[in-house]
Design an enzyme around this catalytic site. Sequence first.
Site, PDB file in Angstrom:
ATOM      1  N   THR A 181     -33.762  40.464  24.074  1.00 49.89           N
ATOM      2  CA  THR A 181     -34.739  40.930  25.068  1.00 49.89           C
ATOM      3  C   THR A 181     -34.722  40.005  26.285  1.00 49.89           C
ATOM      4  O   THR A 181     -34.640  40.460  27.439  1.00 49.89           O
ATOM      5  CB  THR A 181     -36.152  40.978  24.437  1.00 49.89           C
ATOM      6  OG1 THR A 181     -36.087  41.745  23.241  1.00 49.89           O
ATOM      7  CG2 THR A 181     -37.154  41.588  25.388  1.00 49.89           C
TER       8      THR A 181
ATOM      9  N   ASP B 134     -35.579  31.795  20.981  1.00 54.20           N
ATOM     10  CA  ASP B 134     -35.890  33.204  20.699  1.00 54.20           C
ATOM     11  C   ASP B 134     -37.416  33.313  20.688  1.00 54.20           C
ATOM     12  O   ASP B 134     -38.120  32.297  20.666  1.00 54.20           O
ATOM     13  CB  ASP B 134     -35.317  33.620  19.334  1.00 54.20           C
ATOM     14  CG  ASP B 134     -35.624  35.086  19.009  1.00 54.20           C
ATOM     15  OD1 ASP B 134     -35.594  35.910  19.936  1.00 54.20           O
ATOM     16  OD2 ASP B 134     -35.900  35.403  17.835  1.00 54.20           O
ATOM     17  N   SER B 135     -37.892  34.554  20.674  1.00 54.47           N
ATOM     18  CA  SER B 135     -39.330  34.755  20.592  1.00 54.47           C
ATOM     19  C   SER B 135     -39.880  34.283  19.237  1.00 54.47           C
ATOM     20  O   SER B 135     -41.037  33.877  19.155  1.00 54.47           O
ATOM     21  CB  SER B 135     -39.637  36.241  20.747  1.00 54.47           C
ATOM     22  OG  SER B 135     -38.968  36.962  19.735  1.00 54.47           O
TER      23      SER B 135
ATOM     24  N   TYR C 143     -41.535  39.647  22.035  1.00 56.48           N
ATOM     25  CA  TYR C 143     -41.303  39.825  23.471  1.00 56.48           C
ATOM     26  C   TYR C 143     -40.976  41.286  23.799  1.00 56.48           C
ATOM     27  O   TYR C 143     -41.094  41.718  24.927  1.00 56.48           O
ATOM     28  CB  TYR C 143     -40.083  38.998  23.922  1.00 56.48           C
ATOM     29  CG  TYR C 143     -40.283  37.508  24.085  1.00 56.48           C
ATOM     30  CD1 TYR C 143     -41.440  36.859  23.681  1.00 56.48           C
ATOM     31  CD2 TYR C 143     -39.265  36.739  24.666  1.00 56.48           C
ATOM     32  CE1 TYR C 143     -41.573  35.478  23.834  1.00 56.48           C
ATOM     33  CE2 TYR C 143     -39.393  35.372  24.832  1.00 56.48           C
ATOM     34  CZ  TYR C 143     -40.544  34.747  24.414  1.00 56.48           C
ATOM     35  OH  TYR C 143     -40.668  33.394  24.577  1.00 56.48           O
ATOM     36  N   GLY C 144     -40.521  42.015  22.764  1.00 54.92           N
ATOM     37  CA  GLY C 144     -39.856  43.297  22.982  1.00 54.92           C
ATOM     38  C   GLY C 144     -40.673  44.424  23.574  1.00 54.92           C
ATOM     39  O   GLY C 144     -40.125  45.421  24.014  1.00 54.92           O
TER      40      GLY C 144
ATOM     41  N   THR D  64     -31.640  39.830  17.929  1.00 53.77           N
ATOM     42  CA  THR D  64     -31.164  38.778  17.017  1.00 53.77           C
ATOM     43  C   THR D  64     -31.965  38.712  15.711  1.00 53.77           C
ATOM     44  O   THR D  64     -31.574  37.992  14.796  1.00 53.77           O
ATOM     45  CB  THR D  64     -31.199  37.411  17.726  1.00 53.77           C
ATOM     46  OG1 THR D  64     -32.510  37.208  18.262  1.00 53.77           O
ATOM     47  CG2 THR D  64     -30.176  37.352  18.834  1.00 53.77           C
ATOM     48  N   HIS D  65     -33.062  39.435  15.630  1.00 53.91           N
ATOM     49  CA  HIS D  65     -33.758  39.535  14.339  1.00 53.91           C
ATOM     50  C   HIS D  65     -32.995  40.429  13.356  1.00 53.91           C
ATOM     51  O   HIS D  65     -33.115  40.265  12.150  1.00 53.91           O
ATOM     52  CB  HIS D  65     -35.162  40.139  14.518  1.00 53.91           C
ATOM     53  CG  HIS D  65     -36.206  39.174  14.984  1.00 53.91           C
ATOM     54  ND1 HIS D  65     -36.218  38.648  16.254  1.00 53.91           N
ATOM     55  CD2 HIS D  65     -37.285  38.662  14.357  1.00 53.91           C
ATOM     56  CE1 HIS D  65     -37.271  37.847  16.379  1.00 53.91           C
ATOM     57  NE2 HIS D  65     -37.934  37.843  15.243  1.00 53.91           N
TER      58      HIS D  65
ATOM     59  N   CYS E  47     -32.036  35.616  22.140  1.00 57.69           N
ATOM     60  CA  CYS E  47     -33.001  36.707  22.114  1.00 57.69           C
ATOM     61  C   CYS E  47     -32.427  37.775  23.034  1.00 57.69           C
ATOM     62  O   CYS E  47     -32.212  37.517  24.232  1.00 57.69           O
ATOM     63  CB  CYS E  47     -34.340  36.208  22.645  1.00 57.69           C
ATOM     64  SG  CYS E  47     -35.551  37.515  22.917  1.00 57.69           S
TER      65      CYS E  47
HETATM   66  N1  DGL Z   1     -34.979  38.429  18.665  1.00 60.75           N
HETATM   67  C1  DGL Z   1     -35.570  39.087  19.802  1.00 60.75           C
HETATM   68  C2  DGL Z   1     -34.498  39.944  20.466  1.00 60.75           C
HETATM   69  O1  DGL Z   1     -33.341  39.688  20.216  1.00 60.75           O
HETATM   70  C3  DGL Z   1     -36.801  39.802  19.370  1.00 60.75           C
HETATM   71  C4  DGL Z   1     -37.596  40.324  20.494  1.00 60.75           C
HETATM   72  C5  DGL Z   1     -39.057  40.424  20.245  1.00 60.75           C
HETATM   73  O2  DGL Z   1     -39.681  39.380  20.147  1.00 60.75           O
HETATM   74  O3  DGL Z   1     -39.565  41.544  20.249  1.00 60.75           O
HETATM   75  O4  DGL Z   1     -34.744  40.820  21.264  1.00 60.75           O
END
Ligand code: DGL
Length: 277
Positions: A88, A23-24, A55-56, A198-199, A86
Amino acid sequence: MKLPAQYGKETDLPSLGPIGVFDSGIGGLTVVAALRHLLPNEDVFYLGDTARVPYGGKSQETVERYSVEISKLLLAEHAKIIVVACSTSSALALSRLRELLPVPVIGMVEVGAIAAVRASHGKRIGVIGTKATISSGAYKQAIQKICIGAHVVSRACPLLVPLVEEGMFEDEITRLALQRYLEPLLRSSIDTLVLGCTHYPLLYQAIKQAVGPRIVVVNSGKNCALAVKEMLTSFGIARELHTGELRVALTDSAEGFLRVAEQALGLRIGEVELLGL
Ligand code: DGL
């Protein structure tokens, strides 16, 4: 065992490596918690790209590049399957990863869409996620692919990832942000809300409070873990008679907060490694 083309490049699969998860940041640990619960015999290697979170708000090109780079680090750890924990990256980079990587790749969007359609009585489904995820339309497409008439309302919630990364799960600011973001979805009379990032499961209590008892809140972590289990079994690469271990690595230090997530998710994380890009 050969891998069918839709999951990645055709190749022989190893079976002893860990499940590689990325994930990010720390959000993907919500998926790790489900994997550890459902697959206690498997080793899991988690990599959070804390050097480049979030990443979003980034372009497809950048998210693809980051996702490929992070996946290569997981392959260097001999990952036998890659879980894109993630949404995104799943929305923007899954096809690219499946083209390039020699192991099966599972993302969040399809499993989330299936869970949402199953949970929704009236097929009025809300989706929240990052800007990139929502503007890709990936969840809407995936939901309407399996349920043509579904009414899907989506909303980007760009403040939520930083609030989660700061550990502000129950904060008043988080409550107000949720209220503002969710209000238009509630006005559209959704009966189900997909956490398309996922956050967000780390905000589950606050989200549940904001939407009230009648709306089903879908967290795709468990469904993702079920899909991984099914895939490992069908490819004959599941491990038995082994006590799985969890290793966690980050691309930049975020230890302090990681401990908060560890407690919230009931995960036991030992020493955190630092992996350079
Ligand atoms: N957990 C990432 C997701 O599911 C977060 C994305 C981000 O870093 O903005 O999209």
